[in-house]
Scaffold this motif. Structure first.
Motif, PDB file in Angstrom:
ATOM      1  N   GLU A 240     -13.012  -5.007  -5.021  1.00 48.41           N
ATOM      2  CA  GLU A 240     -13.425  -3.618  -4.854  1.00 48.41           C
ATOM      3  C   GLU A 240     -13.678  -3.286  -3.383  1.00 48.41           C
ATOM      4  OE1 GLU A 240     -13.370  -1.235  -7.108  1.00 48.41           O
ATOM      5  OE2 GLU A 240     -12.488  -2.769  -8.411  1.00 48.41           O
ATOM      6  N   LYS A 241     -14.279  -4.240  -2.667  1.00 53.59           N
ATOM      7  CA  LYS A 241     -14.542  -4.001  -1.252  1.00 53.59           C
ATOM      8  C   LYS A 241     -13.246  -3.971  -0.459  1.00 53.59           C
ATOM      9  CE  LYS A 241     -17.698  -5.315   2.442  1.00 53.59           C
ATOM     10  NZ  LYS A 241     -18.834  -6.190   2.821  1.00 53.59           N
ATOM     11  N   LEU A 242     -12.268  -4.767  -0.898  1.00 50.35           N
ATOM     12  CA  LEU A 242     -10.977  -4.809  -0.209  1.00 50.35           C
ATOM     13  C   LEU A 242     -10.238  -3.479  -0.339  1.00 50.35           C
ATOM     14  CD1 LEU A 242      -9.404  -6.949   1.416  1.00 50.35           C
ATOM     15  CD2 LEU A 242      -8.163  -7.497  -0.677  1.00 50.35           C
ATOM     16  N   LYS A 243     -10.479  -2.753  -1.420  1.00 47.31           N
ATOM     17  CA  LYS A 243      -9.879  -1.425  -1.574  1.00 47.31           C
ATOM     18  C   LYS A 243     -10.340  -0.493  -0.460  1.00 47.31           C
ATOM     19  CE  LYS A 243      -9.447  -1.169  -6.635  1.00 47.31           C
ATOM     20  NZ  LYS A 243      -9.964  -0.445  -7.828  1.00 47.31           N
ATOM     21  N   ILE A 244     -11.624  -0.576  -0.138  1.00 44.31           N
ATOM     22  CA  ILE A 244     -12.219   0.323   0.857  1.00 44.31           C
ATOM     23  C   ILE A 244     -11.945  -0.171   2.269  1.00 44.31           C
ATOM     24  CG2 ILE A 244     -14.373   1.403   1.615  1.00 44.31           C
ATOM     25  CD1 ILE A 244     -15.461   0.840  -1.212  1.00 44.31           C
ATOM     26  N   ALA A 277      -6.667 -11.272  -4.357  1.00 44.20           N
ATOM     27  CA  ALA A 277      -7.174  -9.910  -4.550  1.00 44.20           C
ATOM     28  C   ALA A 277      -6.159  -8.877  -4.071  1.00 44.20           C
ATOM     29  CB  ALA A 277      -8.500  -9.735  -3.804  1.00 44.20           C
ATOM     30  N   LYS A 278      -5.507  -9.151  -2.943  1.00 40.06           N
ATOM     31  CA  LYS A 278      -4.472  -8.232  -2.443  1.00 40.06           C
ATOM     32  C   LYS A 278      -3.327  -8.117  -3.428  1.00 40.06           C
ATOM     33  CE  LYS A 278      -3.089  -9.069   1.687  1.00 40.06           C
ATOM     34  NZ  LYS A 278      -2.749  -9.850   2.896  1.00 40.06           N
ATOM     35  N   GLU A 279      -2.922  -9.236  -3.988  1.00 43.83           N
ATOM     36  CA  GLU A 279      -1.813  -9.202  -4.941  1.00 43.83           C
ATOM     37  C   GLU A 279      -2.203  -8.445  -6.203  1.00 43.83           C
ATOM     38  OE1 GLU A 279       0.867 -12.527  -7.205  1.00 43.83           O
ATOM     39  OE2 GLU A 279       0.743 -12.600  -5.023  1.00 43.83           O
ATOM     40  N   GLN A 280      -3.457  -8.600  -6.618  1.00 46.14           N
ATOM     41  CA  GLN A 280      -3.923  -7.855  -7.793  1.00 46.14           C
ATOM     42  C   GLN A 280      -3.959  -6.358  -7.519  1.00 46.14           C
ATOM     43  OE1 GLN A 280      -7.714  -9.659  -8.626  1.00 46.14           O
ATOM     44  NE2 GLN A 280      -6.815 -11.477  -9.590  1.00 46.14           N
ATOM     45  N   LEU A 281      -4.308  -5.987  -6.290  1.00 46.97           N
ATOM     46  CA  LEU A 281      -4.389  -4.572  -5.941  1.00 46.97           C
ATOM     47  C   LEU A 281      -3.026  -3.972  -5.620  1.00 46.97           C
ATOM     48  CD1 LEU A 281      -7.535  -4.676  -3.619  1.00 46.97           C
ATOM     49  CD2 LEU A 281      -7.418  -3.657  -5.885  1.00 46.97           C
ATOM     50  N   ASP A 520      -0.065  -1.185  10.076  1.00 48.43           N
ATOM     51  CA  ASP A 520      -1.053  -0.873   9.042  1.00 48.43           C
ATOM     52  C   ASP A 520      -0.569  -1.268   7.649  1.00 48.43           C
ATOM     53  OD1 ASP A 520      -2.700   0.177  10.958  1.00 48.43           O
ATOM     54  OD2 ASP A 520      -2.097   2.250  10.624  1.00 48.43           O
ATOM     55  N   ALA A 521       0.758  -1.419   7.484  1.00 44.81           N
ATOM     56  CA  ALA A 521       1.304  -1.657   6.140  1.00 44.81           C
ATOM     57  C   ALA A 521       2.053  -2.969   6.000  1.00 44.81           C
ATOM     58  CB  ALA A 521       2.254  -0.510   5.772  1.00 44.81           C
ATOM     59  N   HIS A 522       2.086  -3.786   7.075  1.00 46.01           N
ATOM     60  CA  HIS A 522       2.972  -4.953   7.031  1.00 46.01           C
ATOM     61  C   HIS A 522       2.497  -6.053   6.086  1.00 46.01           C
ATOM     62  CE1 HIS A 522       0.684  -6.806  10.733  1.00 46.01           C
ATOM     63  NE2 HIS A 522      -0.078  -6.630   9.682  1.00 46.01           N
ATOM     64  N   GLU A 523       1.253  -5.998   5.605  1.00 45.48           N
ATOM     65  CA  GLU A 523       0.787  -7.008   4.665  1.00 45.48           C
ATOM     66  C   GLU A 523       1.096  -6.633   3.216  1.00 45.48           C
ATOM     67  OE1 GLU A 523      -3.277  -7.939   5.311  1.00 45.48           O
ATOM     68  OE2 GLU A 523      -2.919  -8.948   7.219  1.00 45.48           O
ATOM     69  N   LEU A 524       1.661  -5.458   3.005  1.00 44.38           N
ATOM     70  CA  LEU A 524       2.009  -5.028   1.654  1.00 44.38           C
ATOM     71  C   LEU A 524       3.312  -5.689   1.208  1.00 44.38           C
ATOM     72  CD1 LEU A 524       1.328  -1.196   1.991  1.00 44.38           C
ATOM     73  CD2 LEU A 524      -0.095  -2.851   0.796  1.00 44.38           C
ATOM     74  N   PRO A 525       3.551  -5.783  -0.111  1.00 45.75           N
ATOM     75  CA  PRO A 525       4.881  -6.190  -0.593  1.00 45.75           C
ATOM     76  C   PRO A 525       5.935  -5.265  -0.011  1.00 45.75           C
ATOM     77  CG  PRO A 525       3.299  -6.208  -2.391  1.00 45.75           C
ATOM     78  CD  PRO A 525       2.588  -5.597  -1.215  1.00 45.75           C
ATOM     79  N   ILE A 526       7.154  -5.757   0.133  1.00 46.73           N
ATOM     80  CA  ILE A 526       8.187  -5.071   0.911  1.00 46.73           C
ATOM     81  C   ILE A 526       8.473  -3.657   0.408  1.00 46.73           C
ATOM     82  CG2 ILE A 526      10.052  -6.156  -0.440  1.00 46.73           C
ATOM     83  CD1 ILE A 526      11.676  -6.174   2.200  1.00 46.73           C
TER      84      ILE A 526
END
Length: 674
Positions: A240-244, A277-281, A520-526
């Motif tokens: 939840e904290k990672l969302k914010i 947690a990132k993968e879950q989000l 800002d977005a490079h850690e997201l899935p492609i």
């Protein structure tokens, strides 16, 4: 962070087969990848393996092969064994670990009939406080062993476990029911943390608490390492904290978990928990790559005129993805000068890679993204592929394009080959860095500064003589640097010789705004990263459209400001008009302006794309003090013109007598002859 880190490819369920040469090969089964390092403890690694495979941690053994020897399996049984395996594989990215399950000796079967319900249930009254905790799977009763594996900082320091107090009653006793094994595990883990005891629990489909002892006297409350805090548990706490706060750092996770729950994690426990947690989000990285064919198809279907394509390697792994949205292509064609900046940015996602980008400058000198690609690495081949796709996407643009880019990484050859009629301006920043790297000698910081200053002066000099003065200054500092510049193809970077139009943009890092979006977005899935970029481009276009509707000038504000600066210089200039489109403008220097060809001898008009002060003086000459030179009003009369000698230049001839040699008379009038 640990120095040695590898990926353990953990395999379970297959069989070993002996080959003809005596080596062993492993066939079948499942595999999971787990990041390990030389700070990881053996018990922690074993718990993670048990968790990903949902197997009994007490009945497994871990084995591996030495590099280059597949005949003998080495057993991992303690921390030293694990560190030794990591050291042996120090030159590799991965290490194969094989999980061998031992036979389970069934304990005595309970006389109590087991429930066949799919739910987990507690079905007895609350037992005495000293009763052991037993777990029943169908008819088999499996005792949960208590051992010192819990990670509490200090059992007497309640402020370090304040958040765990809310979990003291997650397990209430006999009769409590659970909807799934997962729910039971999570509640038991929270209960154990709140009451500061440790447990080991095997995997089961049906669970029934038969007896329960809420008082624990084991050593688990005294240890200081966080084995019981699995990565899944950490993920559930921080999600939840990672969302914010998407940039929630592992070191901050370590501090927060210690403060709120009294559990001491190490860095990699926090990092792995954050990854889960990132993968879950955000979704699965692996699944995002699997969606690429559908994703590219949908981009072109929902954005007609867009261009999206990808390639894979021979083993079907991801190689590269190219995307250019129709709005970007149309905007470049209609609202930007024919100028593109090529640059790259490394990605820090789970699978790393590099983003290649082509950005343009709009009419207000703002960054305008045109196309980008995600590739496995920045190589000559990937740049060549990117430019081929860009050429296809820009097929509707007829005029030559000027590229501002590095000359390395195959760009020099690829641009010349693919965009034959275009120009390649070498990035001045990359050129400067290369000069400092290549020139030998122990130069002080001040000398290097002077070299760079003179190089920039040579690059910006509009005329050859200015360029020559600057490089002669470099020659006085270092003959090697001077020769390097002569060999660096100045026609591709010096204003005095460059034939293309780069509008005074000298470096390729113009697209920094775009690169910040990627960062800002490079850690997201492609696929999610591409979608974030798409959203940013839409927002950029909307914002600029709204801003431009408020402009009060006929040209963009940035260009208006530049023209105003040039206009201030006009008052000190004199214009000499002549027939045709060519004028002479006099000030500190004498320049010739050709209005038909948008050209001035000062080169300012050509270099910036905006009229220089001399051109403005010609355009506005009726309101300026202009000198007009006209022919005289009289004309030459017809016939041969008479010549008139000046009296000062002609002496009158006097007579001289040949007889007496006297002056003023001749022989016939000489008195002496009488």
């Amino acid at each position: 962070m640990a120095e040695n880190k590898i990926i353990a490819i953990c395999q379970l369920g297959g069989e070993f087969e002996t080959e003809k040469d005596g080596t062993l090969s492993y066939k079948g089964g499942d595999a999971h990848a787990i990041d390990i390092d030389d700070q990881m403890r053996f018990n922690e690694f074993k718990m993670e393996v048990a968790e990903v495979f949902s197997c009994n941690v007490n009945t497994m053994s871990l084995k591996y092969f030495l590099p280059g020897n597949r005949k003998t399996l080495i057993t991992i049984s303690n921390d030293k064994d694990l560190k030794r395996m990591i050291k042996f594989h120090g030159d590799s990215v991965t290490a194969d670990v094989y999980i061998i399950m031992e036979e389970i000796v069934e304990p005595e079967v309970s006389n109590m009939p087991a429930s066949r319900s799919s739910r987990t249930t507690l079905s007895e009254a609350v037992p005495p406080v000293d009763a052991p905790l037993d777990v029943v799977e169908d008819m088999i009763e499996l005792p949960a062993e208590i051992s010192p594996i819990l990670a509490l900082v200090n059992s007497n320091d309640e402020k370090h476990a304040k958040a765990a107090h809310q979990w003291q009653n997650t397990i209430t006793g006999v009769g409590q029911r659970f909807s799934s094994v997962h729910e039971f595990r999570e509640l038991l883990r929270k209960y154990a943390i709140a009451h500061q005891f440790a447990f080991r629990l095997s995997t089961t489909q049906l669970i029934c608490i038969k007896k329960m002892n809420p008082t624990h006297t084991c050593e688990g409350a005294a240890v200081t390492t966080g084995h019981q805090a699995t990565r899944s548990w950490v993920a559930s706490i921080i999600k939840e904290k990672l969302k914010i706060f998407p940039n929630y750092k592992p070191k901050d996770i370590v501090n927060d978990i210690k403060e709120e729950y009294g559990i001491q994690l190490n860095y990699f426990q926090a990092w792995r928990g954050k990854e889960i947690a990132k993968e879950q989000l955000q979704g699965s990285y692996k699944e995002a790559y699997n969606q690429l064919p559908f994703f590219c198809e949908k981009i072109m279907e929902t954005n007609p005129g867009s261009f999206a394509t990808f390639t894979t390697k021979e083993d079907s792994s991801f190689h590269r993805l190219f995307v250019s949205f129709h709005a970007s292509l149309y905007g470049f064609q209609q609202g930007c000068r024919p100028l593109l900046f090529l640059d790259s940015i490394p990605l820090k996602s789970k699978y790393q890679g590099t983003l290649l980008a082509a950005t343009a400058a709009d009419g207000n000198d703002g960054v305008f993204p045109v196309a980008f690609a995600v590739v496995d690495a920045e190589t000559d081949d990937n740049w060549h592929w990117f430019l081929l796709q860009l050429k296809t996407a820009l097929s509707a643009i007829p005029c030559p394009i000027t590229f501002v880019a590095d000359k390395q990484k195959g760009l020099r050859e690829s641009i010349a080959e693919i965009f034959k009629d275009s120009y390649h301006a070498y990035c001045l920043q990359y050129l400067t860095e290369q000069l400092i790297r290549d020139v030998k000698g122990q130069f002080s910081h001040e000398v290097k500064r002077l070299l760079v200053e003179d190089l920039y002066a040579a690059a910006y000099a509009p005329r050859p003589e200015g360029f020559q003065r600057s490089i002669e200054s470099i020659k006085g500092i270092s003959l090697e640097a001077y020769n390097w510049i002569i060999q660096s193809e100045p026609q591709n970077w010096a204003n005095a010789f460059f034939q293309g139009a780069r509008y005074n943009h000298m470096t390729s890092n113009f697209g920094e705004l775009f690169y910040s979006w990627v960062s800002d977005a490079h850690e997201l899935p492609i696929t999610q990263m591409v979608d974030v970029i798409r959203g940013k481009i839409m927002e950029l276009i909307y914002t600029r459209r709204a801003d431009s509707s408020l402009w009060m000038t006929r040209i963009t504000p940035s260009m208006e400001e530049k023209l105003e600066k040039e206009n201030l210089k006009v008052r000190n200039l004199q214009v000499l008009l002549s027939a045709g489109s060519t004028c002479e403008v006099r000030g500190d220097t004498i320049e010739v302006v050709d209005m038909d060809h948008w050209d001035c001898s000062c080169k300012g008009w050509q270099l910036t794309g905006l009229p220089c002060c001399h051109a403005i003086a010609v355009v506005t000459y009726p309101s300026q003090v202009a000198v007009t030179v006209t022919p005289p009003p009289t004309r030459r009369p017809p016939g041969r013109p008479t010549t008139k000698k000046s009296g000062s230049d002609v002496m009158k001839r006097q007579l001289q007598c040949s007889r007496c040699k006297g002056l003023g008379h001749n022989k016939s009038t000489c008195k002496e002859s009488l």
